[in-house]
Design a protein around this motif. Sequence first.
Motif, PDB file in Angstrom:
ATOM      1  N   PHE A 582       0.863  -1.176  -0.002  1.00  0.00           N
ATOM      2  CA  PHE A 582       0.076  -0.078  -0.116  1.00  0.00           C
ATOM      3  C   PHE A 582       0.886   1.319  -0.083  1.00  0.00           C
ATOM      4  CE2 PHE A 582      -2.515  -3.331   2.266  1.00  0.00           C
ATOM      5  CZ  PHE A 582      -3.569  -3.448   1.536  1.00  0.00           C
ATOM      6  N   LYS A 583       0.720   1.886  -1.114  1.00  0.00           N
ATOM      7  CA  LYS A 583       1.431   3.271  -1.099  1.00  0.00           C
ATOM      8  C   LYS A 583       1.127   4.146  -0.079  1.00  0.00           C
ATOM      9  CE  LYS A 583       0.735   3.467  -5.362  1.00  0.00           C
ATOM     10  NZ  LYS A 583       0.808   4.233  -7.003  1.00  0.00           N
ATOM     11  N   THR A 584       2.099   5.211  -0.088  1.00  0.00           N
ATOM     12  CA  THR A 584       1.582   6.489   0.906  1.00  0.00           C
ATOM     13  C   THR A 584       0.519   7.213   0.258  1.00  0.00           C
ATOM     14  OG1 THR A 584       3.672   6.641   1.894  1.00  0.00           O
ATOM     15  CG2 THR A 584       2.387   8.560   1.885  1.00  0.00           C
ATOM     16  N   GLU A 585      -0.410   7.817   0.741  1.00  0.00           N
ATOM     17  CA  GLU A 585      -1.702   8.406   0.066  1.00  0.00           C
ATOM     18  C   GLU A 585      -1.827   9.579   0.313  1.00  0.00           C
ATOM     19  OE1 GLU A 585      -3.860   9.038  -2.582  1.00  0.00           O
ATOM     20  OE2 GLU A 585      -3.981   6.892  -2.299  1.00  0.00           O
ATOM     21  N   THR A 586      -1.657  10.753  -0.493  1.00  0.00           N
ATOM     22  CA  THR A 586      -1.941  12.249  -0.234  1.00  0.00           C
ATOM     23  C   THR A 586      -3.235  12.767  -0.811  1.00  0.00           C
ATOM     24  OG1 THR A 586      -0.423  12.900  -2.071  1.00  0.00           O
ATOM     25  CG2 THR A 586       0.794  12.423   0.031  1.00  0.00           C
ATOM     26  N   ILE A 587      -3.674  12.000  -1.547  1.00  0.00           N
ATOM     27  CA  ILE A 587      -4.928  12.618  -2.443  1.00  0.00           C
ATOM     28  C   ILE A 587      -6.099  12.668  -1.417  1.00  0.00           C
ATOM     29  CG2 ILE A 587      -6.910  11.751  -3.913  1.00  0.00           C
ATOM     30  CD1 ILE A 587      -4.113  12.861  -4.997  1.00  0.00           C
ATOM     31  N   VAL A 588      -6.891  13.771  -1.311  1.00  0.00           N
ATOM     32  CA  VAL A 588      -8.285  13.845  -0.564  1.00  0.00           C
ATOM     33  C   VAL A 588      -9.343  13.662  -1.387  1.00  0.00           C
ATOM     34  CG1 VAL A 588      -9.310  15.698   0.700  1.00  0.00           C
ATOM     35  CG2 VAL A 588      -6.879  15.770   0.919  1.00  0.00           C
ATOM     36  N   GLU A 589     -10.296  13.000  -0.676  1.00  0.00           N
ATOM     37  CA  GLU A 589     -11.789  12.756  -1.286  1.00  0.00           C
ATOM     38  C   GLU A 589     -12.730  13.370  -0.487  1.00  0.00           C
ATOM     39  OE1 GLU A 589     -11.838   8.360  -3.138  1.00  0.00           O
ATOM     40  OE2 GLU A 589     -11.012   8.304  -1.188  1.00  0.00           O
ATOM     41  N   LYS A 590     -13.935  13.605  -1.100  1.00  0.00           N
ATOM     42  CA  LYS A 590     -15.053  13.879  -0.572  1.00  0.00           C
ATOM     43  C   LYS A 590     -16.110  12.670  -0.739  1.00  0.00           C
ATOM     44  CE  LYS A 590     -14.572  18.769  -0.376  1.00  0.00           C
ATOM     45  NZ  LYS A 590     -15.129  20.207  -0.688  1.00  0.00           N
ATOM     46  N   PHE A 591     -16.888  12.273   0.331  1.00  0.00           N
ATOM     47  CA  PHE A 591     -17.863  11.339   0.154  1.00  0.00           C
ATOM     48  C   PHE A 591     -19.295  11.964   0.344  1.00  0.00           C
ATOM     49  CE2 PHE A 591     -20.823   8.194   2.058  1.00  0.00           C
ATOM     50  CZ  PHE A 591     -21.110   7.382   1.093  1.00  0.00           C
ATOM     51  N   TRP A 592     -20.062  11.727  -0.633  1.00  0.00           N
ATOM     52  CA  TRP A 592     -21.437  12.173  -0.728  1.00  0.00           C
ATOM     53  C   TRP A 592     -22.449  11.052   0.060  1.00  0.00           C
ATOM     54  CZ3 TRP A 592     -18.334  14.676  -3.570  1.00  0.00           C
ATOM     55  CH2 TRP A 592     -18.402  15.978  -4.236  1.00  0.00           C
ATOM     56  N   PRO A 593     -22.746  11.534   1.257  1.00  0.00           N
ATOM     57  CA  PRO A 593     -23.879  10.628   1.754  1.00  0.00           C
ATOM     58  C   PRO A 593     -25.058  10.526   1.193  1.00  0.00           C
ATOM     59  CG  PRO A 593     -22.806  12.115   3.485  1.00  0.00           C
ATOM     60  CD  PRO A 593     -22.580  12.580   2.230  1.00  0.00           C
ATOM     61  N   PRO A 594     -25.919   9.389   1.368  1.00  0.00           N
ATOM     62  CA  PRO A 594     -27.289   9.217   0.921  1.00  0.00           C
ATOM     63  C   PRO A 594     -28.124  10.569   0.933  1.00  0.00           C
ATOM     64  CG  PRO A 594     -26.674   7.385   1.892  1.00  0.00           C
ATOM     65  CD  PRO A 594     -25.661   8.332   2.375  1.00  0.00           C
ATOM     66  N   TYR A 595     -27.877  11.175   1.809  1.00  0.00           N
ATOM     67  CA  TYR A 595     -28.853  12.397   1.889  1.00  0.00           C
ATOM     68  C   TYR A 595     -28.501  13.500   0.848  1.00  0.00           C
ATOM     69  CZ  TYR A 595     -25.523  13.918   5.113  1.00  0.00           C
ATOM     70  OH  TYR A 595     -24.375  14.430   5.797  1.00  0.00           O
ATOM     71  N   LEU A 596     -27.665  13.299   0.196  1.00  0.00           N
ATOM     72  CA  LEU A 596     -26.999  14.233  -0.922  1.00  0.00           C
ATOM     73  C   LEU A 596     -27.771  13.706  -2.227  1.00  0.00           C
ATOM     74  CD1 LEU A 596     -23.634  15.635   0.137  1.00  0.00           C
ATOM     75  CD2 LEU A 596     -25.885  16.606   0.419  1.00  0.00           C
ATOM     76  N   GLU A 597     -28.467  12.803  -2.154  1.00  0.00           N
ATOM     77  CA  GLU A 597     -29.280  12.592  -3.456  1.00  0.00           C
ATOM     78  C   GLU A 597     -29.626  13.389  -4.323  1.00  0.00           C
ATOM     79  OE1 GLU A 597     -30.934  10.832  -6.748  1.00  0.00           O
ATOM     80  OE2 GLU A 597     -30.566   9.193  -5.245  1.00  0.00           O
ATOM     81  N   SER A 598     -29.174  13.622  -5.688  1.00  0.00           N
ATOM     82  CA  SER A 598     -29.628  14.908  -6.288  1.00  0.00           C
ATOM     83  C   SER A 598     -30.952  15.326  -6.728  1.00  0.00           C
ATOM     84  CB  SER A 598     -28.851  14.783  -7.798  1.00  0.00           C
ATOM     85  OG  SER A 598     -29.617  13.806  -8.623  1.00  0.00           O
ATOM     86  N   ASN A 599     -31.813  13.931  -6.603  1.00  0.00           N
ATOM     87  CA  ASN A 599     -33.322  14.323  -6.748  1.00  0.00           C
ATOM     88  C   ASN A 599     -34.026  14.912  -5.700  1.00  0.00           C
ATOM     89  OD1 ASN A 599     -32.379  11.763  -8.610  1.00  0.00           O
ATOM     90  ND2 ASN A 599     -34.422  12.419  -9.313  1.00  0.00           N
ATOM     91  N   LEU A 600     -33.259  14.651  -4.376  1.00  0.00           N
ATOM     92  CA  LEU A 600     -33.777  15.269  -3.284  1.00  0.00           C
ATOM     93  C   LEU A 600     -33.444  16.883  -2.948  1.00  0.00           C
ATOM     94  CD1 LEU A 600     -33.354  12.174  -0.751  1.00  0.00           C
ATOM     95  CD2 LEU A 600     -35.429  13.167  -1.689  1.00  0.00           C
ATOM     96  N   ARG A 601     -32.455  17.357  -3.815  1.00  0.00           N
ATOM     97  CA  ARG A 601     -32.011  18.665  -3.847  1.00  0.00           C
ATOM     98  C   ARG A 601     -32.988  19.724  -3.445  1.00  0.00           C
ATOM     99  NH1 ARG A 601     -29.320  19.137  -8.081  1.00  0.00           N
ATOM    100  NH2 ARG A 601     -27.542  18.153  -7.413  1.00  0.00           N
ATOM    101  N   GLN A 602     -34.219  19.423  -4.105  1.00  0.00           N
ATOM    102  CA  GLN A 602     -35.168  20.765  -4.193  1.00  0.00           C
ATOM    103  C   GLN A 602     -35.875  20.640  -2.888  1.00  0.00           C
ATOM    104  OE1 GLN A 602     -38.533  19.367  -6.715  1.00  0.00           O
ATOM    105  NE2 GLN A 602     -37.635  17.406  -6.730  1.00  0.00           N
ATOM    106  N   TYR A 603     -35.614  19.468  -1.981  1.00  0.00           N
ATOM    107  CA  TYR A 603     -36.531  19.669  -0.776  1.00  0.00           C
ATOM    108  C   TYR A 603     -35.519  19.671   0.401  1.00  0.00           C
ATOM    109  CZ  TYR A 603     -39.731  16.813  -3.636  1.00  0.00           C
ATOM    110  OH  TYR A 603     -40.508  16.366  -4.541  1.00  0.00           O
ATOM    111  N   ARG A 604     -34.354  20.214   0.245  1.00  0.00           N
ATOM    112  CA  ARG A 604     -33.195  20.289   1.129  1.00  0.00           C
ATOM    113  C   ARG A 604     -33.436  21.827   1.757  1.00  0.00           C
ATOM    114  NH1 ARG A 604     -27.072  19.308   0.270  1.00  0.00           N
ATOM    115  NH2 ARG A 604     -27.094  19.723   2.297  1.00  0.00           N
TER     116      ARG A 604
END
Length: 708
Positions: A582-604
Motif C-alpha cells: 500500500f503506497k503512501t496516500e496524499t490524495i483527498v476525497e469527499k464522500f457524498w452521503p445518501p441524503y445528498l441524492e440529487s433528486n432530493l436537492r429541491q427539498y433540502r
Amino acid sequence: MAVLHRALFLVLFVAPLLFLHGSAHKPGGGKKKEHKVVGVVRDRQRQAKSLLKSATVVVNGNKQKQEKRPAAVTGGNKQDNNVVVIQQNPGAVNKPHTVIVVSNTAKPAGYKPSQKDPDVTNPYAGLTPDKNFKPFKTVIPNKPPPTQQEEEATQKEINQQTTTAANAAIMERDFETKFKGDWKVHADAFVSAMQLQLLPNNKAIMSDTTSFGPSKIELPKPHPANCREVVQRAVDKQHPPINSTDCWAHAVEYDIDTAQSRPLKVLTDQWCSCGGLSPKGYLVSTGGWEEGYRAVRHMGTCPTCDFEEKPGALASNRWYATQVIMEDGNFIIVGGRDTFNYEFVPAVEMNFQTRQFDLPLLRETNDFGSENNLYPFVYLVPDGNVYIFANSRSILLEPNTGKVLREYPVLPGGSRNYPASGMSVLLPVDLRKGGPNVDAEVLICGGGDPAGWGKADREKIFLPALKDCGRMTITRPDAKWEIDQMPSERVMGDMIHLPNLDVLILSGAKKGVSGWQNADEPNMVPVLYSPYKKLGERFKELEPGYIPRMYHSSSTLIPDGKVLVAGSNTNPTYTFTEDVRFKTETIVEKFWPPYLESNLRQYRPSVHEGGTEKILKYGQQFRIKVKLVPEIGISQTNVKVVLYAPPFTTHGYSMNQRMIVLNTLKITDANIQAVAPPSGKIAPPGYYILWAVHRGLPSSGIWVQIGA
C-alpha cells in the motif's frame, strides 16, 4: 501451441464481445472507445468485485494452461491465475475505464509482457520474489450518469414520499433513498493526513510525522534559513550524530473549498499526537514523538498563522494519548505509551503549572507486548464526569479528584484500542426530551484479537478484525452492553457523525491491526449506522471507495454535509513506488452521503447566516432564519436543529466529536426558535457547525459559537 491459439482467440474475439456487451448497458452504448494498455498489475478478487461494475474489456495477458475468466466475472472457479490488465481511455487522467482480471496467486513463473503490446510495463521488475506479495492497485473507474429511465424512477419514488393529502404519517418520516453515496477526488494535499482537524475558517490542518522524510511540498523559502534542523542520535562513539536540515513541510492548512494547501512549519514531531479545538477556535495539539513527547502546540486561523510550540510543557510523555475538552473549555490528556495517568492542559496558556492524576485502569488494561489500550475512548458525560474506555473495560471518573465513581461491564469479543484500533462515538445527545437528566450512549465497533499485534508484527499473520459492536447507555444505573453485528470486519476505521443523526463507518481493514504493514484487505465499503432503528436493522452498506484508507488515515464531517477523507500510510517513510503493498496516500476525497441524492436537492432546507444568531448563550433561546419546503410537511417531529463539534481525528478515533440535538420551541417555513444547550457539560464552549434538518435532509451548515 494450442495454448497460444486460445490466448489469441480470447484477445481478438472474446474481449471485443465483452466490451460490446458492457457498452450496451450504458448511455451511448455501442460506441467504440479507444483503449491503450498502460500497465499490468495484480489485484484481489474481493477488491475487484466492486470495480468490475464498470469493466468493459477483459484481456488475458497471462500465458497459462488454465485460461479462464475470473470468478469475480463468471461466478465460477476462484483459483484462476490470471494477470490483471488495466486499460485506459487516452486523456482520461484519474478516471480510466478499467479492465480487471483477478490473480489470486503470486506472479506466474516465467511471466513476461506480451511482445504484441509494446506499451505494457512489468510491475514485478525489481521486486523481491515473495510469493505472497500483492501490490494493491488503486483504480478510479468512469461511472456513467443515471439514464433518463433511472432518473424518472427515482423521482417517482420520491414523489410518493411527498404526497400531502392522506399521508400525514409518511410526512413525519425521513426520506428514504436507494442512493448509496458517491466518491469524488478533491485534490492532492501533498502531505499524508495522519492527524486532521477542521477549523472554523473551513481550513483543515493535516499533519504527519517529521520522520516520514520528504513530503510532496516544501516549506516556504528562503532555504535553509526556514528549514527544520534535524539532529540524528549517535549510534555509538565511532558514529557521532549528524546534523542536517529538512526543508519539506509535514503539515498543511488545506482549504476544503478551493483545495489549496499552504505548507506549515512544525518543529516538534506530531507523530501519534492528540488535539482539539479551543473555545476561541484554534487548534491545541499535544504530545507526539521524541521532541514532541511533552510538547504543546497552537495553530490559529489567521491567513499567515503557523504553529506556536512549547516543548516540555507537559508533565508526562504523551505518545498515543487522548485529549478531550472539558466543560470549562480546558483539556485533559489521558494515557499514552507507558503513561498510566492523565493531566490537565489549559486552552489558552502555553506556560502553566502541571496537574496530574494516576489512572490505574490504564496499567490494568495494558496487554503485555501488545498494549491494546492506547488512544483510549474518552467522553465528557452530561453530568460533568468523564467516561474512559481502554481495551475492553471502562469506568466513570470524577476528573478533578481522580476518583473512580463506577466500573462498567466488560465489553466481550476482543480488544478495541490501539493497536487493535476499534472505532467509537458518543451517540447524539438529544435535548428534545426535556428534563434535568440527559442520557448518554456510547457506541464501540470493530477492533481486533488481543494477540493480533504480535501475530502481525512478528509473523505477518493477519488475524480477522472484529465484526461486532457494543452500545451502552452509560448514564443508567443498570448500564449493560447491547451487541450488534456490522456487515463486515473492520479495524482502523473512522466513525463520523452525520447531521441526520446517522453514523458513518468507513476506511480501515478487514485483517490485522495498526502498525507498519500490519494489516491487509482494505475495507472499501462504508457502512451507515442508524441508531434510532431497531436492533438488527441499523446497518446499511454504501458505495465502495477506490482508494485504500489504511493505517494513518483520517476523515471529518464538513459544513456542506459531505465527509472529507484523507491520509493512509502503512510505511515508515513516504513511499510512492510499487514495491510496497500500500503506497503512501496524499490524495483527498469527499464522500457524498445518501441524503445528498440529487433528486432530493429541491427539498433540502437552507439556513441564512444573515438572519441567524451565531453567538449563543447557554440555556437561551435564539432564532434561525431558514427556508423549509411546506409541501413535504413541517412539524416539531420532522424538523431538527443540530450542533456538531468537529473532531481531531487520528488512528481511527475522532476525539472531541460531539453531536447535539437542540430543543425547538417554534418552527415555520421561515424561522426556527431553538434553545441553546444548558451548560458546558452538554456542549463545551467553542465553535460548532449548525444544521437545520428536514425529514433527514440537512441544510448547508454554518459556524456558531457558544460559551466563549
